[in-house]
Design a protein around this motif. Structure first.
Motif, PDB file in Angstrom:
ATOM      1  N   ALA A 103       0.834  -1.206   0.000  1.00  0.00           N
ATOM      2  CA  ALA A 103       0.000   0.000   0.000  1.00  0.00           C
ATOM      3  C   ALA A 103       0.869   1.257   0.000  1.00  0.00           C
ATOM      4  N   ILE A 104       1.935   1.233   0.833  1.00  0.00           N
ATOM      5  CA  ILE A 104       2.828   2.404   0.906  1.00  0.00           C
ATOM      6  C   ILE A 104       3.444   2.697  -0.456  1.00  0.00           C
ATOM      7  N   PHE A 105       3.998   1.672  -1.116  1.00  0.00           N
ATOM      8  CA  PHE A 105       4.655   1.936  -2.409  1.00  0.00           C
ATOM      9  C   PHE A 105       3.655   2.349  -3.476  1.00  0.00           C
ATOM     10  N   ALA A 106       2.447   1.714  -3.451  1.00  0.00           N
ATOM     11  CA  ALA A 106       1.427   2.103  -4.416  1.00  0.00           C
ATOM     12  C   ALA A 106       1.075   3.580  -4.229  1.00  0.00           C
ATOM     13  N   TRP A 107       0.885   3.975  -2.973  1.00  0.00           N
ATOM     14  CA  TRP A 107       0.569   5.365  -2.645  1.00  0.00           C
ATOM     15  C   TRP A 107       1.657   6.304  -3.156  1.00  0.00           C
ATOM     16  N   ILE A 108       2.928   5.962  -2.875  1.00  0.00           N
ATOM     17  CA  ILE A 108       4.036   6.829  -3.282  1.00  0.00           C
ATOM     18  C   ILE A 108       4.017   7.035  -4.798  1.00  0.00           C
ATOM     19  N   PHE A 109       3.917   5.936  -5.563  1.00  0.00           N
ATOM     20  CA  PHE A 109       4.010   6.085  -7.022  1.00  0.00           C
ATOM     21  C   PHE A 109       2.824   6.853  -7.594  1.00  0.00           C
ATOM     22  N   THR A 110       1.608   6.489  -7.186  1.00  0.00           N
ATOM     23  CA  THR A 110       0.452   7.181  -7.769  1.00  0.00           C
ATOM     24  C   THR A 110       0.427   8.659  -7.376  1.00  0.00           C
ATOM     25  N   SER A 111       0.747   8.961  -6.101  1.00  0.00           N
ATOM     26  CA  SER A 111       0.667  10.369  -5.679  1.00  0.00           C
ATOM     27  C   SER A 111       1.738  11.208  -6.386  1.00  0.00           C
ATOM     28  N   ILE A 112       2.970  10.673  -6.553  1.00  0.00           N
ATOM     29  CA  ILE A 112       4.005  11.422  -7.285  1.00  0.00           C
ATOM     30  C   ILE A 112       3.540  11.677  -8.718  1.00  0.00           C
ATOM     31  N   ALA A 113       3.015  10.630  -9.373  1.00  0.00           N
ATOM     32  CA  ALA A 113       2.588  10.778 -10.763  1.00  0.00           C
ATOM     33  C   ALA A 113       1.486  11.827 -10.896  1.00  0.00           C
ATOM     34  N   THR A 114       0.503  11.777  -9.966  1.00  0.00           N
ATOM     35  CA  THR A 114      -0.610  12.728 -10.024  1.00  0.00           C
ATOM     36  C   THR A 114      -0.116  14.167  -9.826  1.00  0.00           C
ATOM     37  N   THR A 115       0.663  14.390  -8.773  1.00  0.00           N
ATOM     38  CA  THR A 115       1.124  15.743  -8.475  1.00  0.00           C
ATOM     39  C   THR A 115       1.974  16.289  -9.621  1.00  0.00           C
TER      40      THR A 115
END
Lengths: 280, 280, 280, 280, 280
Positions: free
Chosen positions: B258-270
């Motif tokens: 969950a942590i890594f999924a969160w990191i990648f998606t949030s970086i991509a979105t921002t």
């Protein structure tokens, strides 16, 4: 008479003037205000040290020179104007050099130097304005035959006829001091150019330093980011959750080694990319 | 005589002058000071290499030319002024080109280049001031019929009558050197323009590089923030408090994923948002 | 003859000149150098394509025009000077428009555009200097009656008397090309103004983008700081020290909730403060 | 005739001209091109709305005025030039005011405003160049007695003798429109000054905002560093190593208190130092 | 009559004018518009306080002076123009000083000061434009003998013959007010120079402060990076993995000591490198 207002020492911020009138020559610049007649010179603020210097100079010249009185007085006034402006510049210059040198050294006292530079720049601007105006006045009179002819007050008093174009003596006086005024003016211009050049260079140098600081910051940010990613893994293994690796005998060293290997290779790679993109 | 003060070599910072007097022509610019009479030329600082060059040139010209002595001397002085300024510029130019080229290359030695540029700029400004003043002197004499006529010292000595308007020979000399002075002056102006242009471009380039560094920094900050949020979760699960999940068999991998999924998606979105806002 | 040195094509960096001499007219600008007599025109570098163009133009004009030879040659030279400068400008302009448009687009190729802009600016400056000098030469001759009268070489050769003020034909030629030179010069000035304006706007735009990047960075810094404070608490509870809360059944969720509540409220509050202070 | 090329409407980028020729007056500026003879006026691009306006004005004036035809036509042309430039400025001004006001407001649309400002600046520069050229043309004719005398085409046609200096009517027309051109020109100069002033202030304001953002960033960096030091201690006590303090009953609270005390005092101290150094 | 349009007070943005016509003198500048005849003066907007001041001054002067009516009126108009511009400057100056002083103090109200500075700069520019135009008008009339001679309206009315060159009285009036206009103009120029100088210094000072903030930020980044590396080690030992050091009695203190030793030495070393590279 309208022109006499010019002579009033209580009237500040005078525009420089050299006027040729019927029975008098009027000279006014910065602190010097004089009305010259065929036999006397009235000084605006007689107790001022520049007025005293003019009076003294006139007295000395009267003994040694055989020019008419009004020309001696005129020359002394113009000479005093040049001398006082020149003296002011001589006082400013070493201080200016020191301030500019301090600016180039770019040490910690940059801000203090800038605070010192501002009044210097204002003063040089004012002196330049004054000298330009004086030069213009001298030139106006010099190119006006009627004004030049009127300058022979003694001859006019004695009703001696003169040709309008015969005024070589006064012309030489005016030409001489015009050249002196332009010399001082061009010295000030040189100083102003030097200030401008130094400011421009200091401005770009501050930009260069800033960019280099930002480059080191960027390098640190990249490294810190990679370390943070490593720390994230230690955090993950620090969670009080069951990873089923807890009792593995070498996993501690495997993970530690992997984290450090990741940090070093990723920093090196990113740095290489940034260098290629011209950022580092 | 008042004008002779101009010739004093110990008097520094001279304003250039070309004066036509009764029995003499006075020439003064940078290191050259000369008083020319109908038969002799007095040089200000006779041991100086430029004075020697003038003397040598006069000697050579006397043998080959049939112009009056004063015109030969005048031409040699003016020629030497032009030659010395031109030589100075020829020395400066390759060095200037090298410094400007170094600035454009924008490497690590930018600051050193800027330190070298400052004296160059000051020197070009001074040369330009000098040449402008020389051009002005030449022009002043050239447009003054009386001054031009007075230049025929030999004829004046021999009491040969001349018309005031008949001075084509001297006019040609003056016109010729005025053109040379303006040529050098315009070359300096070209160099100054090039410096200004380079400085302006370097200034904007430094800004562009800075913005790009800041953009990479921004990307890193965004990523680091997302990693910090992930680390916060690892910290939370690392607390020695009871979460009742300690013994859950797969929770470790669920949370890590969950942590890594969160990191990648949030970086991509921002990143996508920042790109749309024109920041990256 | 002193003036012939002007014609030497091996002498680079010529200052433009249009001179009226006893039996010849001398024209010199950029690559064109010509000596015009009553029946012939000597070209400085005859194999150069501009010299060939002049020769061709003179040949054509001789057949159709009934002006004296020297005026035909003069007109061809001046026309070629204008044509070559104008052609140079026509080549530069579309390229300049493209570079400036690229600058305004502010994409990733900004630095490349700036590298292209520098030689363009230098070239425009040089062209402007040349054209200003040509305009000045034309004006100098145009306002000098004696010079204008001397331009009638054919008439002078035939010992035909002319009044000094009767030179309307040459005047028209000079006025016409002076106007053309000023037209090109004013076009260049327009281009230079456009470059300056674009640079100024790009400079402020870079500043605006930088400030917006910094604002986003600030927002990230604030958020990251608050997350760091939260992480500090997780670290505190992660210490292997006795807090006597270890066995509390809900404390894990209480602390986790408190940390996230703190992060969100503190970020919102600080952001509001910064907005009010005009920072975000 | 060479001058007629000026009238060709297909020739773009015309330099403005007002020429006085033997039997005609030529007027050319921006879109207006006219050849005026004693009885007719030929307009360059007759279908253009400005040409139509001139034709209409001439028709009206012919009924009410008793000036010779060529003066009526000349006045109508000059009047139309002034009117069209003035109208152009009246259209630009409210838009410019709005853009500048938007710049000063410094909101989020700053970049859009800058994009709007660039074409406005270019257009004002072009208009200023045109008006300066028109003013110069008018002045050139006005100060040339021969040109002014030639303007009486009707009298010339009727072989009526006139003195060269008797041309008060045309002088009044020229003086009047010269004044109008200078009025518009000075209005444009005012606008340009306002743009420059606004840009300078916006530039410094952006710098001021940037420094304030950086100051808040610095404060955050200091605080974050102190929190990181605190977090380091929690990390140390979180290590799975024996500190022999694990079972101490109050040590948890002692360490937690020490960490927070350290964070608060160190942030306060560092902030005070930075304030004293003028950084915050 | 065409010139009367100038007098229309509803026509805004007037270009200043002093015109000498057959039976009238026209004076127009900022709010003052007057038509002076041999016996009357018509004021443009008679209810305006400046028109009232002129009327009052004319009434007073008529009693005490024996100059012709038109010269009294002219002098009163010119005097009022100077007085009103001078008064405007006297009002602006203390406010300007205060704003500039606030800028140099560089406190938190910098942005407010800049907002106040913009209208001041615009107003000074406008005043300077107006005064330059007035000076130009006065000079135009002063150098035109015919215009000066026409100024003796009373004599013209009485058909008294005058020589064109005999107009010393009007000349003195014009010279006097020209000097006053130039004095005010030069005062404004001084103020503008002071603003420019202050802006330049403030600009560099903001850069200096920014660089110093960035230097402190850099120092913090370096320190934070080293602390992060230390924290990474604590994280590693905090992992729930077997390091076989868990039970070592002194390892806790060895690792803690090593971390702090590493942090201090690495910060000190990096700082020394940055100092040597001129970044700190």
């Amino acid at each position: 008479m309208r022109d006499l207002r010019l002579m009033d020492p209580s009237f500040p911020g005078q525009y420089p003037a050299v006027l040729s009138r019927k029975n008098a020559i009027l000279v006014s610049a910065s602190n010097i205000r004089a009305v010259i007649t065929a036999s006397e010179v009235y000084l605006g603020n007689p107790s001022h040290k520049e007025a005293i210097a003019i009076a003294e100079a006139v007295r000395q010249q009267l003994m040694t020179s055989n020019m008419p009185f009004e020309h001696i007085a005129l020359e002394c006034c113009l000479s005093q104007i040049c001398a006082s402006q020149s003296a002011q510049l001589q006082v400013l210059r070493p201080y200016l050099r020191q301030v500019l040198h301090g600016l180039k050294a770019a040490g910690g006292s940059l801000q203090k130097r800038l605070d010192q530079l501002l009044p210097l720049k204002n003063q040089l601007d004012e002196m330049h304005t004054t000298l330009t105006a004086v030069a213009r006045c001298l030139n106006d009179v010099l190119t006006n035959n009627a004004d030049m002819a009127q300058m022979y007050l003694t001859d006019a008093q004695r009703h001696k006829k003169r040709k309008d174009s015969d005024h070589e003596d006064v012309e030489l006086i005016f030409e001489n001091y015009l050249m002196q005024v332009e010399l001082i003016s061009s010295d000030i211009k040189d100083d102003q150019n030097e200030i401008t050049n130094t400011e421009e260079i200091v401005d770009i140098e501050l930009d260069v330093i800033r960019n280099r600081i930002l480059q080191v910051e960027l390098l640190l940010s990249i490294s810190a980011f990679m370390v943070a990613l490593g720390a994230l893994w230690t955090g993950i293994f620090g969670m009080n959750l069951k990873s089923h690796l807890e009792e593995h005998p070498h996993m501690f060293w495997v993970v530690t080694g992997a984290i450090f290997a990741w940090i070093f290779t990723s920093i090196a790679t990113t740095r290489w990319f940034c260098k290629r993109a011209g950022l580092l």
